[in-house]
Scaffold this active site. Structure first.
Site, PDB file in Angstrom:
ATOM      1  N   HIS A  68      48.910  45.514  29.436  1.00  0.00           N
ATOM      2  CA  HIS A  68      50.106  45.977  28.727  1.00  0.00           C
ATOM      3  C   HIS A  68      49.981  45.721  27.232  1.00  0.00           C
ATOM      4  CE1 HIS A  68      52.125  46.708  32.542  1.00  0.00           C
ATOM      5  NE2 HIS A  68      51.381  45.698  32.950  1.00  0.00           N
ATOM      6  N   GLU A 116      28.843  32.673  18.618  1.00  0.00           N
ATOM      7  CA  GLU A 116      28.100  31.756  17.756  1.00  0.00           C
ATOM      8  C   GLU A 116      26.596  31.808  18.037  1.00  0.00           C
ATOM      9  OE1 GLU A 116      30.606  28.273  16.977  1.00  0.00           O
ATOM     10  OE2 GLU A 116      28.774  27.081  16.958  1.00  0.00           O
ATOM     11  N   LYS A 145      31.175  24.066   7.223  1.00  0.00           N
ATOM     12  CA  LYS A 145      31.330  22.602   7.259  1.00  0.00           C
ATOM     13  C   LYS A 145      30.974  22.012   5.890  1.00  0.00           C
ATOM     14  CE  LYS A 145      30.433  21.600  12.185  1.00  0.00           C
ATOM     15  NZ  LYS A 145      29.680  20.824  13.161  1.00  0.00           N
TER      16      LYS A 145
HETATM   17  O1  PA5 Z   1      28.234  25.018  19.209  1.00  0.00           O
HETATM   18  C1  PA5 Z   1      28.214  24.292  18.232  1.00  0.00           C
HETATM   19  O2  PA5 Z   1      27.213  23.626  17.916  1.00  0.00           O
HETATM   20  C2  PA5 Z   1      29.442  24.091  17.354  1.00  0.00           C
HETATM   21  O3  PA5 Z   1      30.446  24.985  17.619  1.00  0.00           O
HETATM   22  C3  PA5 Z   1      29.982  22.695  17.537  1.00  0.00           C
HETATM   23  O4  PA5 Z   1      30.311  22.474  18.875  1.00  0.00           O
HETATM   24  C4  PA5 Z   1      31.193  22.403  16.669  1.00  0.00           C
HETATM   25  O5  PA5 Z   1      30.953  22.774  15.339  1.00  0.00           O
HETATM   26  C5  PA5 Z   1      31.522  20.925  16.729  1.00  0.00           C
HETATM   27  O6  PA5 Z   1      30.402  20.177  16.349  1.00  0.00           O
HETATM   28  P1  PA5 Z   1      30.226  18.658  16.726  1.00  0.00           P
HETATM   29  O7  PA5 Z   1      30.137  18.538  18.218  1.00  0.00           O
HETATM   30  O8  PA5 Z   1      28.962  18.255  16.063  1.00  0.00           O
HETATM   31  O9  PA5 Z   1      31.414  17.946  16.193  1.00  0.00           O
END
Ligand code: PA5
Length: 469
Positions: A324, A295, A438
């Site tokens: 494996h 990410e 989202k």
């Molecule tokens: O790293 C990030 O910002 C995202 O992966 C969030 O952790 C994830 O989308 C969840 O978001 P939130 O903590 O706002 O619910």
């Protein structure tokens, strides 16, 4: 007593001397990129504690909140049978990774007297079967729910919350609020509004701490403390790694060297980063790393707005299990991977391989050894096989899996990610691709304000039956 020993980064097998000229690097490559590494180091250093880099200061700036967390955790341990995290992505993967790393591998199955902490569950999805299964095994009247969301608006987390709040209200009436702790932004989002209205205990995610960089703040610390994990030692480990990485010379800064080598590998077409711990306890550390790496670095544009489409696909593997399954591909498939092996020097238990099969030497050779020796030999063997076939690999030696070494490991990967993002000249800390998903979900479920997005989605080219069989 937690042993406070350093983890070690070994990059021999990223070097041409070991892995061969076609794939590996040499000292000249490192020297030629030293200035670039220094620039990345300076950028990260200058950004510390600011904007979305608040996470760099977490090892040292949470004295009060740590005291509050430890006191709250003590009460939860005393009064509740189960502790459930409601959250997803960065609000779930860190707590899961630390639980797996530092608790008994069958924690929830242990009798209460041996467990010494509530049973632990993390929802991390909106699969209805998973929610139903959770409700089948917990007694909500004896469960503390920790809703974790930085934005306070993530559909998955708010869905989990709505379902649980309704059940709690029906079961407990006005007392329901004492079964919910909200971990969220102090100023933004809906969860903080709900928490204030309902009177939940709250912990705050600092503004400059994004989901995947949040394990060192209350997101990770509260669940860990409830599980009896020494969170002070965890933070100390992170601080220890931070101090080891304060040098602009990659040869003296393990996270910077790891970043530089991955960056150079990416430039040479290594589009896959395999994380392969040789320890079940670190299996979910690879999941946590996958989000952090994927990410943070998977970006379409650089900081100047140029289309760059960079990133490395993280792959989670487990030693020896995936020997494996995946290792055939790693040793003979395309030259597109960097494999990071994580080995453990001292496992927390030792299991002897029993005597037997004296008449079959091909089995009997195992006798007298331990499983510890076997798993270590297999890690060495995989390292050998990868290197022999010219595959870039590096290795992290963890002396023992404990709170201190987990703190080091997580901070190492966070710094490595930040340096790599700086080398790639991208925004490491945003996630427009995730936001897009989202927003599309909000639109599909009719959230006000997302009408335009809904139109766009409904206007998509209809699928043809021709390609559906
Ligand atoms: O790293 C990030 O910002 C995202 O992966 C969030 O952790 C994830 O989308 C969840 O978001 P939130 O903590 O706002 O619910």
């Amino acid at each position: 007593m937690i042993k406070k020993e350093p983890i070690v980064f070994d990059y021999n097998n990223m070097m041409a001397d070991y892995v061969g000229d076609c794939q590996g690097f040499d000292d000249k490559d490192i020297a030629a990129n030293r200035a670039l590494a220094k620039k990345a180091f300076e950028e990260v250093k200058a950004g510390r504690g600011q904007n979305m880099m608040g996470w760099t200061e977490l090892p040292t700036n949470q004295k009060e909140v740590v005291t509050d967390i430890i006191a709250t955790a003590k009460q939860i341990r005393k009064n509740f049978d189960s502790f459930v995290v409601l959250g997803i992505g960065g609000s779930a993967l860190g707590p899961m990774a630390l639980f797996q790393a530092l608790c008994h591998l069958h924690h929830n199955e242990l009798p209460k007297s041996k467990r010494k902490a509530p049973k632990f569950y993390v929802e991390d999805n909106v699969d209805p079967e998973r929610m139903t299964a959770l409700l089948d095994v917990i007694d909500v009247k004896k469960t503390m729910f920790n809703v974790i969301t930085k934005s306070g608006s993530t559909s998955e987390t708010m869905t989990q919350y709505l379902i649980i709040a309704d059940i709690l209200k029906k079961a407990l009436g006005d007392d329901f609020a004492s079964h919910v702790i909200a971990t969220t932004s102090e100023t933004k989002g809906n969860l903080i509004k709900i928490a204030k209205k309902e009177g939940f205990k709250t912990f705050f995610i600092p503004d400059g701490v994004g989901g995947r960089f949040s394990e060192l703040c209350p997101v990770g610390l509260l669940p860990a403390a409830v599980l009896g994990i020494n969170i002070k030692a965890f933070l100390e480990g992170a601080k220890y790694m931070d101090n080891r990485c304060r040098n602009a010379n990659p040869s003296k800064n393990p996270a910077l060297m790891a970043a530089l080598l991955q960056f150079l590998s990416m430039k040479n077409g290594k589009n896959v980063s395999v994380m392969m711990p040789y320890a079940d306890s670190l299996k979910l550390m690879a999941d946590w790393y996958a989000q952090l790496w994927g990410e943070s670095l998977g970006k379409a544009v650089d900081l100047d707005g140029n289309k760059v489409y960079v990133g490395q696909t993280p792959v989670k593997a487990l030693g020896v299990t995936d020997q494996h399954s995946q290792v055939q591909l790693y040793t003979e498939g395309p030259f597109d991977k960097v494999v990071t092996l994580i080995s453990v020097e001292k496992y927390r238990s030792e299991v002897k391989i029993a005597d037997g099969c004296e008449d079959i030497p091909a089995v009997n050779f195992l006798c007298g050894h331990t499983m510890n020796e076997l798993i270590t030999a297999e890690c060495n063997a995989t390292e050998y096989a990868l290197t022999r076939s010219g595959r870039l690999n590096n290795r992290i030696y963890v002396p023992e899996v404990n709170a201190f070494t987990c703190g080091q490991l997580m901070f190492f990967f966070m710094l490595q990610t930040a340096y790599t993002g700086a080398l790639l000249h991208i925004d490491t800390f945003n996630q427009p691709g995730v936001e897009e998903g989202k927003n599309a979900t909000y639109a599909l479920l009719g959230r006000a304000g997302y009408e335009e997005k809904a139109k766009e989605l409904n206007g998509q080219k209809a699928k043809t039956d021709k390609y559906i069989i």
